[in-house]
Design an enzyme around this catalytic site. Structure first.
Site, mmCIF file in Angstrom:
data_model
loop_
_atom_site.group_PDB
_atom_site.id
_atom_site.type_symbol
_atom_site.label_atom_id
_atom_site.label_comp_id
_atom_site.label_asym_id
_atom_site.label_seq_id
_atom_site.Cartn_x
_atom_site.Cartn_y
_atom_site.Cartn_z
ATOM 1 N N CYS A 1 75.681 58.522 6.665
ATOM 2 C CA CYS A 1 75.672 58.039 8.553
ATOM 3 C C CYS A 1 75.801 57.201 9.109
ATOM 4 O O CYS A 1 76.240 56.900 10.076
ATOM 5 C CB CYS A 1 74.377 57.969 8.693
ATOM 6 S SG CYS A 1 73.400 56.311 8.085
ATOM 7 N N ASP B 1 73.695 56.484 2.584
ATOM 8 C CA ASP B 1 73.330 55.890 3.013
ATOM 9 C C ASP B 1 72.888 53.802 2.434
ATOM 10 O O ASP B 1 73.637 54.422 1.586
ATOM 11 C CB ASP B 1 71.969 56.083 3.738
ATOM 12 C CG ASP B 1 71.835 55.230 5.238
ATOM 13 O OD1 ASP B 1 72.437 54.852 5.229
ATOM 14 O OD2 ASP B 1 70.334 54.922 5.266
ATOM 15 N N ARG C 1 65.138 52.555 19.729
ATOM 16 C CA ARG C 1 65.008 51.952 17.771
ATOM 17 C C ARG C 1 64.379 50.743 18.216
ATOM 18 O O ARG C 1 64.158 50.071 18.617
ATOM 19 C CB ARG C 1 66.818 51.603 18.036
ATOM 20 C CG ARG C 1 66.851 51.271 17.072
ATOM 21 C CD ARG C 1 67.917 51.337 16.100
ATOM 22 N NE ARG C 1 69.264 52.279 16.040
ATOM 23 C CZ ARG C 1 70.560 52.588 15.259
ATOM 24 N NH1 ARG C 1 70.712 51.635 15.113
ATOM 25 N NH2 ARG C 1 70.267 54.027 15.030
ATOM 26 N N HIS D 1 65.372 59.358 10.992
ATOM 27 C CA HIS D 1 66.409 59.368 12.390
ATOM 28 C C HIS D 1 66.387 60.672 12.654
ATOM 29 O O HIS D 1 67.535 60.420 11.801
ATOM 30 C CB HIS D 1 67.310 58.207 11.631
ATOM 31 C CG HIS D 1 68.380 57.424 11.818
ATOM 32 N ND1 HIS D 1 68.467 57.168 13.732
ATOM 33 C CD2 HIS D 1 69.807 57.168 12.437
ATOM 34 C CE1 HIS D 1 69.662 57.265 14.162
ATOM 35 N NE2 HIS D 1 70.125 56.973 13.468
ATOM 36 N N ARG E 1 77.309 62.716 16.856
ATOM 37 C CA ARG E 1 75.902 61.900 17.313
ATOM 38 C C ARG E 1 76.262 62.559 18.651
ATOM 39 O O ARG E 1 74.786 62.472 19.103
ATOM 40 C CB ARG E 1 75.962 60.815 17.322
ATOM 41 C CG ARG E 1 75.679 60.195 15.709
ATOM 42 C CD ARG E 1 74.778 60.584 15.408
ATOM 43 N NE ARG E 1 73.127 60.190 16.035
ATOM 44 C CZ ARG E 1 73.168 58.635 16.100
ATOM 45 N NH1 ARG E 1 74.086 57.869 14.434
ATOM 46 N NH2 ARG E 1 72.227 58.208 16.517
ATOM 47 N N GLN F 1 70.135 61.181 13.914
ATOM 48 C CA GLN F 1 71.286 61.804 12.582
ATOM 49 C C GLN F 1 71.358 63.154 12.210
ATOM 50 O O GLN F 1 72.039 63.457 11.778
ATOM 51 C CB GLN F 1 71.040 60.131 11.698
ATOM 52 C CG GLN F 1 71.900 59.147 9.998
ATOM 53 C CD GLN F 1 73.091 59.767 11.395
ATOM 54 O OE1 GLN F 1 73.559 58.385 12.351
ATOM 55 N NE2 GLN F 1 74.717 60.849 11.068
HETATM 56 N N1 NVA Z 1 69.257 53.719 6.684
HETATM 57 C C1 NVA Z 1 69.993 52.578 7.975
HETATM 58 C C2 NVA Z 1 70.654 53.645 8.601
HETATM 59 C C3 NVA Z 1 71.698 52.157 9.630
HETATM 60 C C4 NVA Z 1 72.018 53.780 10.577
HETATM 61 C C5 NVA Z 1 68.977 51.317 8.146
HETATM 62 O O1 NVA Z 1 68.138 51.885 9.214
HETATM 63 O O2 NVA Z 1 69.499 50.634 8.402
HETATM 64 N N1 CP Z 2 74.190 55.706 12.391
HETATM 65 C C1 CP Z 2 73.931 55.132 13.097
HETATM 66 O O1 CP Z 2 72.665 55.549 13.887
HETATM 67 O O2 CP Z 2 74.849 54.375 13.960
HETATM 68 P P1 CP Z 2 74.038 52.958 14.395
HETATM 69 O O3 CP Z 2 73.649 51.416 13.548
HETATM 70 O O4 CP Z 2 75.417 51.927 14.858
HETATM 71 O O5 CP Z 2 73.494 53.620 15.330
#
Ligand code: NVA
Ligand code: CP
Length: 331
Positions: free
Chosen positions: A289, A248, A127, A154, A317, A157
């Site tokens: 998500c 989101d 990540r 993502h 997931r 997701q």
């Molecule tokens: N768009 C959000 C998704 C979190 C799972 C982010 O990148 O923070």
């Molecule tokens: N939706 C998602 O990726 O959640 P987290 O940020 O908790 O991993």
């Protein structure tokens, strides 16, 4: 349906030809735009089988003795726990590595990190902030690399989301998903996969917060082949006829400094009962998500309504990622 094995992104590292069925072939999971409809359906089939068997009490050992390094440069609840549980439930092990604790945080390069980790583990999940970082990991690792979220996409997701819609609606092709809010990483993955799967994707976003034009162009191209309508609008009327409303957070990880200003811009795009009613469909599903900022992009009333499938999404997931791990890592 059987998925075709993903083509290698780094033939030099694998020494294999593109599309080789050898289990030693380099395979990555970086963006859904790389994948074919058949590959996506192959992931769905495997995820559903693993989910069904697990619920029936079957013990899986597909990844016995295998290890996954999990690099996190940003926080996570779902991705971290679902990957770790997925590895454990498949007989393997997931190792959490915080970006700050790794030498990466002190300037070791991504290529060197990729080469070193490849000597210890069987796959890497990461990540990251910049999408180019996960691409660089994939380029220099000699084991498969999985994108666990970048600023641009993502894919884990998106895969779990379409699996969830498939379970609830019994089909994907011809459905309409309206994504309301910020044209961000999650929106991009929904666009990529929706277009491949024949799902109409309408992004209803404020001016200046549209999804990346390149992503929209790729999705539109794919959509022309599958019959999926890809649309970006600033008008809330865009949700009319949607089978699914998806939203989101308004300020993604790394954009916290823009939060107050974004709340002002995004306020009219809140998913509330009135916006759900604008679909004209009483059975329209609500998706997110997560994590949700309740009271901002979605009201409690909608998030906790019978039409909300947010926790099914979160559960999937686990199942969708098991399918990815098995396809990338199993012998
Ligand atoms: N768009 C959000 C998704 C979190 C799972 C982010 O990148 O923070
Ligand atoms: N939706 C998602 O990726 O959640 P987290 O940020 O908790 O991993």
């Amino acid at each position: 349906m059987t998925a075709t094995i993903m083509t290698t992104k780094n033939p030099k590292a694998s020494g294999k030809t593109r599309g080789s069925l050898s289990s030693s072939c380099r395979k990555n999971f970086i963006t859904l735009s790389d994948m074919t409809r058949r590959e996506l359906e192959g992931y769905f089939d495997l995820a559903l089988r693993l989910k069904r068997e697990r619920k029936a009490g079957r013990i899986h050992r597909h990844l016995a003795g295998k290890n996954l390094a999990m690099i996190f440069q940003k926080p996570s609840t779902r991705t971290r726990v679902s990957f770790e549980m997925a590895m454990r439930q498949l007989g393997g092990h997931g190792m959490y590595l915080s970006g700050n604790d790794l030498q990466l945080g002190r300037g070791e390069t991504i290529p060197d990190t990729a080469r070193v980790l490849s000597r210890y583990v069987d796959a890497v999940m990461a990540r990251v902030f910049a999408h180019s970082d996960v691409e660089a990991l994939a380029e220099h690792a000699t084991v498969p690399v999985i994108n666990g979220l970048s600023d641009w996409s993502h894919p884990c997701q998106g895969l779990a989301d379409y699996l969830t819609i498939l379970e609830h609606k019994g089909k994907l092709k011809g459905l309409t998903l309206a994504y309301v809010g910020d044209g961000n990483n999650v929106a991009h993955s929904l666009l990529f996969a929706g277009a491949k799967l024949g799902v109409n994707v309408v992004c209803v976003v404020p001016q200046g917060y549209e999804p990346d034009a390149k992503v929209v162009a790729i999705a539109s191209d794919d959509g022309r082949k599958t019959g999926a309508r890809i649309e970006v609008t600033h008008d809330l009327v865009g949700v009319l006829g949607a089978d699914v409303i998806y939203t989101d957070v308004w300020a993604s990880m790394g954009r916290e400094g823009e939060h107050a200003q974004r709340v002002r811009v995004f306020k009219p795009y809140q998913v509330n009962a009135a916006l759900m009613a604008m679909t004209g469909k009483s059975g329209a599903l609500f998706m997110h998500c997560l994590p949700a900022h309740r009271g901002e992009e979605v009201t409690d009333e909608v998030a906790d309504s019978p039409n909300s499938i947010i926790f099914d999404q979160a559960e999937n997931r686990l199942h969708a990622q098991k399918a990815v791990l098995v396809k990338l890592m199993a012998d």
